[in-house]
Design a protein around this motif. Structure first.
Motif, PDB file in Angstrom:
ATOM      1  N   GLY A 126      38.895  -8.482  37.531  1.00  0.00           N
ATOM      2  CA  GLY A 126      39.171  -7.063  37.323  1.00  0.00           C
ATOM      3  C   GLY A 126      39.515  -6.333  38.607  1.00  0.00           C
ATOM      4  O   GLY A 126      40.466  -5.557  38.665  1.00  0.00           O
ATOM      5  N   THR A 141      44.583 -13.301  41.186  1.00  0.00           N
ATOM      6  CA  THR A 141      44.095 -12.720  39.930  1.00  0.00           C
ATOM      7  C   THR A 141      44.402 -13.660  38.765  1.00  0.00           C
ATOM      8  O   THR A 141      43.552 -13.881  37.889  1.00  0.00           O
ATOM      9  CB  THR A 141      44.747 -11.342  39.678  1.00  0.00           C
ATOM     10  OG1 THR A 141      44.477 -10.490  40.779  1.00  0.00           O
ATOM     11  CG2 THR A 141      44.214 -10.703  38.404  1.00  0.00           C
ATOM     12  N   TRP A 151      48.242 -10.906  43.002  1.00  0.00           N
ATOM     13  CA  TRP A 151      48.555 -11.202  41.611  1.00  0.00           C
ATOM     14  C   TRP A 151      48.291 -12.676  41.298  1.00  0.00           C
ATOM     15  O   TRP A 151      47.725 -13.011  40.254  1.00  0.00           O
ATOM     16  CB  TRP A 151      50.008 -10.848  41.329  1.00  0.00           C
ATOM     17  CG  TRP A 151      50.347 -10.556  39.901  1.00  0.00           C
ATOM     18  CD1 TRP A 151      49.749 -11.064  38.783  1.00  0.00           C
ATOM     19  CD2 TRP A 151      51.375  -9.698  39.431  1.00  0.00           C
ATOM     20  NE1 TRP A 151      50.351 -10.572  37.649  1.00  0.00           N
ATOM     21  CE2 TRP A 151      51.361  -9.737  38.024  1.00  0.00           C
ATOM     22  CE3 TRP A 151      52.330  -8.908  40.066  1.00  0.00           C
ATOM     23  CZ2 TRP A 151      52.245  -9.003  37.235  1.00  0.00           C
ATOM     24  CZ3 TRP A 151      53.211  -8.191  39.282  1.00  0.00           C
ATOM     25  CH2 TRP A 151      53.166  -8.234  37.882  1.00  0.00           C
ATOM     26  N   GLY A 169      42.836  -7.523  39.853  1.00  0.00           N
ATOM     27  CA  GLY A 169      43.882  -6.981  38.989  1.00  0.00           C
ATOM     28  C   GLY A 169      44.199  -5.538  39.344  1.00  0.00           C
ATOM     29  O   GLY A 169      45.372  -5.145  39.426  1.00  0.00           O
ATOM     30  N   ALA A 170      43.164  -4.751  39.586  1.00  0.00           N
ATOM     31  CA  ALA A 170      43.375  -3.355  39.993  1.00  0.00           C
ATOM     32  C   ALA A 170      44.063  -3.289  41.351  1.00  0.00           C
ATOM     33  O   ALA A 170      44.955  -2.459  41.570  1.00  0.00           O
ATOM     34  CB  ALA A 170      42.042  -2.617  40.032  1.00  0.00           C
ATOM     35  N   ALA A 189      46.901  -4.258  32.390  1.00  0.00           N
ATOM     36  CA  ALA A 189      45.624  -3.643  32.767  1.00  0.00           C
ATOM     37  C   ALA A 189      44.951  -2.981  31.560  1.00  0.00           C
ATOM     38  O   ALA A 189      43.729  -3.081  31.400  1.00  0.00           O
ATOM     39  CB  ALA A 189      45.842  -2.624  33.883  1.00  0.00           C
ATOM     40  N   HIS A 194      47.462 -10.424  26.736  1.00  0.00           N
ATOM     41  CA  HIS A 194      47.115 -10.134  28.135  1.00  0.00           C
ATOM     42  C   HIS A 194      47.675 -11.223  29.048  1.00  0.00           C
ATOM     43  O   HIS A 194      48.322 -10.928  30.056  1.00  0.00           O
ATOM     44  CB  HIS A 194      45.588 -10.037  28.245  1.00  0.00           C
ATOM     45  CG  HIS A 194      45.071  -9.800  29.622  1.00  0.00           C
ATOM     46  ND1 HIS A 194      45.167  -8.586  30.256  1.00  0.00           N
ATOM     47  CD2 HIS A 194      44.428 -10.623  30.489  1.00  0.00           C
ATOM     48  CE1 HIS A 194      44.614  -8.675  31.466  1.00  0.00           C
ATOM     49  NE2 HIS A 194      44.159  -9.901  31.634  1.00  0.00           N
ATOM     50  N   GLY A 212      43.507  -5.693  29.513  1.00  0.00           N
ATOM     51  CA  GLY A 212      42.336  -6.215  30.226  1.00  0.00           C
ATOM     52  C   GLY A 212      41.147  -5.289  30.099  1.00  0.00           C
ATOM     53  O   GLY A 212      40.010  -5.736  29.905  1.00  0.00           O
ATOM     54  N   PHE A 213      41.394  -3.994  30.204  1.00  0.00           N
ATOM     55  CA  PHE A 213      40.298  -3.033  30.054  1.00  0.00           C
ATOM     56  C   PHE A 213      39.736  -3.075  28.636  1.00  0.00           C
ATOM     57  O   PHE A 213      38.529  -2.959  28.446  1.00  0.00           O
ATOM     58  CB  PHE A 213      40.761  -1.620  30.415  1.00  0.00           C
ATOM     59  CG  PHE A 213      39.627  -0.639  30.444  1.00  0.00           C
ATOM     60  CD1 PHE A 213      38.732  -0.619  31.493  1.00  0.00           C
ATOM     61  CD2 PHE A 213      39.437   0.251  29.388  1.00  0.00           C
ATOM     62  CE1 PHE A 213      37.662   0.271  31.512  1.00  0.00           C
ATOM     63  CE2 PHE A 213      38.371   1.138  29.390  1.00  0.00           C
ATOM     64  CZ  PHE A 213      37.484   1.147  30.458  1.00  0.00           C
ATOM     65  N   LEU A 257      47.695  -4.005  40.879  1.00  0.00           N
ATOM     66  CA  LEU A 257      48.372  -2.839  40.308  1.00  0.00           C
ATOM     67  C   LEU A 257      48.706  -1.819  41.392  1.00  0.00           C
ATOM     68  O   LEU A 257      49.833  -1.314  41.470  1.00  0.00           O
ATOM     69  CB  LEU A 257      47.494  -2.214  39.228  1.00  0.00           C
ATOM     70  CG  LEU A 257      48.071  -1.033  38.479  1.00  0.00           C
ATOM     71  CD1 LEU A 257      49.233  -1.471  37.605  1.00  0.00           C
ATOM     72  CD2 LEU A 257      47.003  -0.384  37.617  1.00  0.00           C
TER      73      LEU A 257
END
Length: 147
Positions: A127, A12, A9, A130-131, A81, A47, A84-85, A134
């Motif tokens: 990205g 990121t 995290w 970040g995934a 997320a 975000h 972000g997407f 998560l």
């Protein structure tokens, strides 16, 4: 798992700071009035602020070891997320569009969306990390890997 999630995290977040600084320095905020940017300021800062809030909750979870805090962090991170997407989906067409030839320095900068200048490797790493964050937060909240 808890510390791995924290590290992912934080890394990121560092990438996010780079992207935010680049977007602002290339006129992202100034372009709000002209509509040149495809990134509305509320989306960008929402975000950022949600990610920061979720990270703070995660750090409190690490100190207090309360599962409700882990799940709260996960919920916030899902929202982060999704935002972000949304930005990624807005960024891809801008990046794929050929950059206009800037005839006179600043004139070209004002017609080019600020997000066009975001470095692809940083966007991709942000990205992917970040995934990863998560997934690690979810696994930690589920108790996988111990505390």
């Amino acid at each position: 798992m808890d510390i791995a999630a924290l590290v992912a995290w934080v890394v990121t977040a560092l990438g996010g700071f780079v992207l935010l600084a680049r977007w602002i320095s290339r006129g992202g905020l100034r372009q709000q009035q002209t509509g040149t940017t495809r990134f509305p300021a509320p989306l960008v800062f929402g975000h950022f602020l949600l990610a920061a809030a979720g990270l703070i909750v995660w750090i409190v979870y690490l100190a207090a070891d309360r599962s409700a805090l882990a799940w709260t962090s996960f919920g916030v991170l899902v929202a982060v997320a999704l935002l972000g997407f949304a930005m990624f989906a807005r960024w891809v067409p801008v990046y794929r569009t050929a950059a206009p030839a800037a005839a006179a320095g600043d004139a070209g900068e004002e017609t080019t969306p600020a997000e066009r200048h975001l470095p692809v490797p940083v966007v991709a790493a942000h990205g992917l990390l970040g995934a990863t964050s998560l997934v690690l937060v979810l696994l930690a909240a589920l108790g996988v890997g111990g505390s």
